[in-house]
Scaffold this active site. Structure first.
Site, PDB file in Angstrom:
ATOM      1  N   ASP A  78     -24.823 -23.365   8.791  1.00 51.44           N
ATOM      2  CA  ASP A  78     -24.971 -22.980  10.199  1.00 51.44           C
ATOM      3  C   ASP A  78     -26.319 -23.834  10.692  1.00 51.44           C
ATOM      4  OD1 ASP A  78     -24.244 -19.973  11.956  1.00 51.44           O
ATOM      5  OD2 ASP A  78     -24.333 -21.916  12.482  1.00 51.44           O
ATOM      6  N   ASP A  88     -15.823 -17.962   7.748  1.00 57.40           N
ATOM      7  CA  ASP A  88     -16.894 -17.507   6.987  1.00 57.40           C
ATOM      8  C   ASP A  88     -17.326 -16.005   7.166  1.00 57.40           C
ATOM      9  OD1 ASP A  88     -18.749 -18.032   9.436  1.00 57.40           O
ATOM     10  OD2 ASP A  88     -20.043 -17.055   7.831  1.00 57.40           O
TER      11      ASP A  88
HETATM   12  C1  LIG Z   1     -20.658 -11.973  12.194  1.00 58.33           C
HETATM   13  N1  LIG Z   1     -20.099 -12.531  13.510  1.00 58.33           N
HETATM   14  C2  LIG Z   1     -20.520 -13.706  13.875  1.00 58.33           C
HETATM   15  N2  LIG Z   1     -21.242 -14.594  13.285  1.00 58.33           N
HETATM   16  C3  LIG Z   1     -21.375 -15.630  13.767  1.00 58.33           C
HETATM   17  C4  LIG Z   1     -22.266 -16.916  13.302  1.00 58.33           C
HETATM   18  C5  LIG Z   1     -22.788 -17.017  12.153  1.00 58.33           C
HETATM   19  C6  LIG Z   1     -21.714 -17.527  11.197  1.00 58.33           C
HETATM   20  N3  LIG Z   1     -22.062 -17.057   9.969  1.00 58.33           N
HETATM   21  C7  LIG Z   1     -22.784 -18.023   9.137  1.00 58.33           C
HETATM   22  C8  LIG Z   1     -24.115 -17.324   8.360  1.00 58.33           C
HETATM   23  C9  LIG Z   1     -24.712 -16.162   9.188  1.00 58.33           C
HETATM   24  C10 LIG Z   1     -25.926 -15.522   8.297  1.00 58.33           C
HETATM   25  C11 LIG Z   1     -25.079 -14.688   7.236  1.00 58.33           C
HETATM   26  C12 LIG Z   1     -24.494 -15.823   6.312  1.00 58.33           C
HETATM   27  C13 LIG Z   1     -25.380 -16.856   5.902  1.00 58.33           C
HETATM   28  C14 LIG Z   1     -26.241 -17.652   6.853  1.00 58.33           C
HETATM   29  C15 LIG Z   1     -26.685 -16.488   7.678  1.00 58.33           C
HETATM   30  C16 LIG Z   1     -24.999 -18.168   7.721  1.00 58.33           C
HETATM   31  C17 LIG Z   1     -23.558 -16.796   7.338  1.00 58.33           C
HETATM   32  C18 LIG Z   1     -22.241 -18.023  14.385  1.00 58.33           C
HETATM   33  N4  LIG Z   1     -23.001 -19.047  14.358  1.00 58.33           N
HETATM   34  C19 LIG Z   1     -23.373 -19.752  15.101  1.00 58.33           C
HETATM   35  N5  LIG Z   1     -24.128 -21.057  15.159  1.00 58.33           N
HETATM   36  N6  LIG Z   1     -22.781 -19.575  16.647  1.00 58.33           N
HETATM   37  C20 LIG Z   1     -22.054 -18.541  16.886  1.00 58.33           C
HETATM   38  O1  LIG Z   1     -21.660 -18.293  18.017  1.00 58.33           O
HETATM   39  C21 LIG Z   1     -21.777 -17.533  15.659  1.00 58.33           C
HETATM   40  C22 LIG Z   1     -20.809 -16.479  16.065  1.00 58.33           C
HETATM   41  C23 LIG Z   1     -20.840 -15.494  15.182  1.00 58.33           C
HETATM   42  N7  LIG Z   1     -20.533 -14.258  15.083  1.00 58.33           N
END
Ligand SMILES: CNc1nc2c(CCNC[C@]34C[C@H]5C[C@H](C[C@H](C5)C3)C4)c3nc(N)[nH]c(=O)c3cc2[nH]1
Length: 375
Positions: free
Chosen positions: A95, A269
């Site tokens: 990400d 994910d």
């Molecule tokens: C839970 N709901 C949600 N997540 C989201 C994420 C993170 C996806 N997971 C990556 C991640 C996030 C954290 C926890 C783990 C490892 C690392 C750090 C990368 C998964 C999102 N990431 C981005 N760039 N944009 C979003 O709109 C978004 C929306 C989300 N809505």
């Protein structure tokens, strides 16, 4: 024949809006629909990489925000990159770090240039532009890189959602330029627009015009009801190219996964299976089981005698209850293993069901299995 050195997506069967197929990349193929275990700080917590591979995961998530702070992107590159560092030789998706900056760090600011924030580890100030995010993901060795975007938590007012969506579109273009042409790798755009259908459509169409290799749907699983999440997927889906993968970020529960696959999502994910495992919760075909609960104290049955995962098949619920109550590390290990195995079995079941044109039946049978256990 597709170039083995490039990134290509093949749909081998469809069932309604659902698709099954694979993404071909130099580091390996990703069978879709795919669930991507989360490797937060260069590790899928409580799992050996070999176990993650053996339970059927083709791709894992790396974590730009954490790794850029510790050990640092340039240091990771000097160490040979994230694949060698964590001994994962399959594809890695990272990400962009923006989502975490918004949720983890204090004193953050967003402007046209990018995000400014203080590390939640040592308080040092950091600046992340779209260009720097792509550079960091490249230094980590990421195979699928995400644009820097601004994810708005819901509920939110339309002006705030619109402003963030337009900023994310400008950042998508900057990320596309910074990423350039990297055969065998991909940069995905992220559709924003909150719970406002016309903003979702505008975002999807503008990103499609950029001709990217894949499209994520962001800004969901941020507090909205499942019905709103599913309605936004239905709104966006017709405006994304059917020949490119769709990745629903941060989702979700087993039911979320099934409902979203039925609506045309290919990749997911979520921290749910790993985090729940560390908290004593087991996902099984009998539904979700809280092993802290005293009712398991003398239950000699395993979680699922029909599973091919040792954690589900070979250990009694009484033992798992004991480990969880005693805060034993093995409890976290076994439940994480069980949960990831369940998620991968669910995805494999959906892939086979789509190929056989019986996804609706598979979903009904799965939910029936959960309901029976509740009764
Ligand atoms: C839970 N709901 C949600 N997540 C989201 C994420 C993170 C996806 N997971 C990556 C991640 C996030 C954290 C926890 C783990 C490892 C690392 C750090 C990368 C998964 C999102 N990431 C981005 N760039 N944009 C979003 O709109 C978004 C929306 C989300 N809505």
């Amino acid at each position: 024949m597709t170039d083995p050195l490039d990134f290509s997506f093949t749909v081998s069967a469809t069932d309604g809006q659902a698709r099954t197929g694979h993404i071909a990349m130099p580091r390996g193929n990703i069978r879709t629909p795919a669930f991507m275990p989360v490797g937060t700080a260069a590790t899928v917590k409580a799992m050996y990489p070999e176990q993650v591979r053996d339970l059927g995961a083709d791709v894992v998530l790396g974590n730009t925000y954490h790794l850029m702070l510790r050990p640092g992107a340039e240091r990771m590159a000097r160490l040979g990159g994230l694949h060698r560092f964590m001994r994962w030789d399959g594809p890695i998706l990272t990400d962009s770090g923006g989502f975490q900056v918004m949720s983890l760090s204090a004193l953050r600011k967003i402007d046209e240039e990018g995000v400014t924030f203080r590390s939640h580890i040592d308080g040092t100030a950091h600046r992340m532009s779209p260009e720097r995010s792509i550079e960091i993901q490249g230094l980590l060795g990421s195979d699928i890189q995400m644009q820097l975007d601004e994810c708005v938590r819901l509920p939110a007012e339309r002006p705030e959602i619109e402003k963030a969506m337009h900023l994310s579109l400008r950042w998508a273009e900057r990320c596309r330029v910074a990423f350039g042409e990297q055969p065998g790798k991909a940069m995905f755009g992220i559709v924003q627009g909150g719970d406002v259908p016309e903003l979702r459509v505008e975002s999807a169409r503008a990103l499609t015009d950029l001709g990217l290799k894949g499209y994520a749907i962001g800004g969901l699983a941020v507090g909205e009801p499942q019905a709103v999440m599913l309605a936004m997927i239905e709104t966006v889906e017709p405006h994304l190219p059917s020949t490119k993968p769709r990745y629903l970020m941060g989702v979700g529960t087993p039911d979320d996964l099934m409902q979203s696959v039925m609506r045309g999502i290919d990749m997911f994910d979520c921290v749910m299976p790993t985090r729940a495992g560390r908290h004593g919760l087991a996902y099984t075909r009998h539904g979700r089981i809280n092993l802290r609960n005293a009712r398991h104290a003398e239950d000699t049955r395993p979680l699922d005698e029909a599973s091919d995962c040792p954690a589900a098949r070979d250990y009694s619920r009484a033992y798992l209850h004991h480990l969880v109550r005693s805060d034993e590390i093995l409890g976290m290990m076994l439940l994480t293993w069980n949960n990831l195995a369940y998620y991968q079995a669910l995805m494999a079941g959906m892939r086979a069901a789509i190929a056989a044109g019986r996804l609706a039946d598979f979903v009904a049978e799965t939910k029936d299995g959960w309901a029976r256990a509740e009764a």
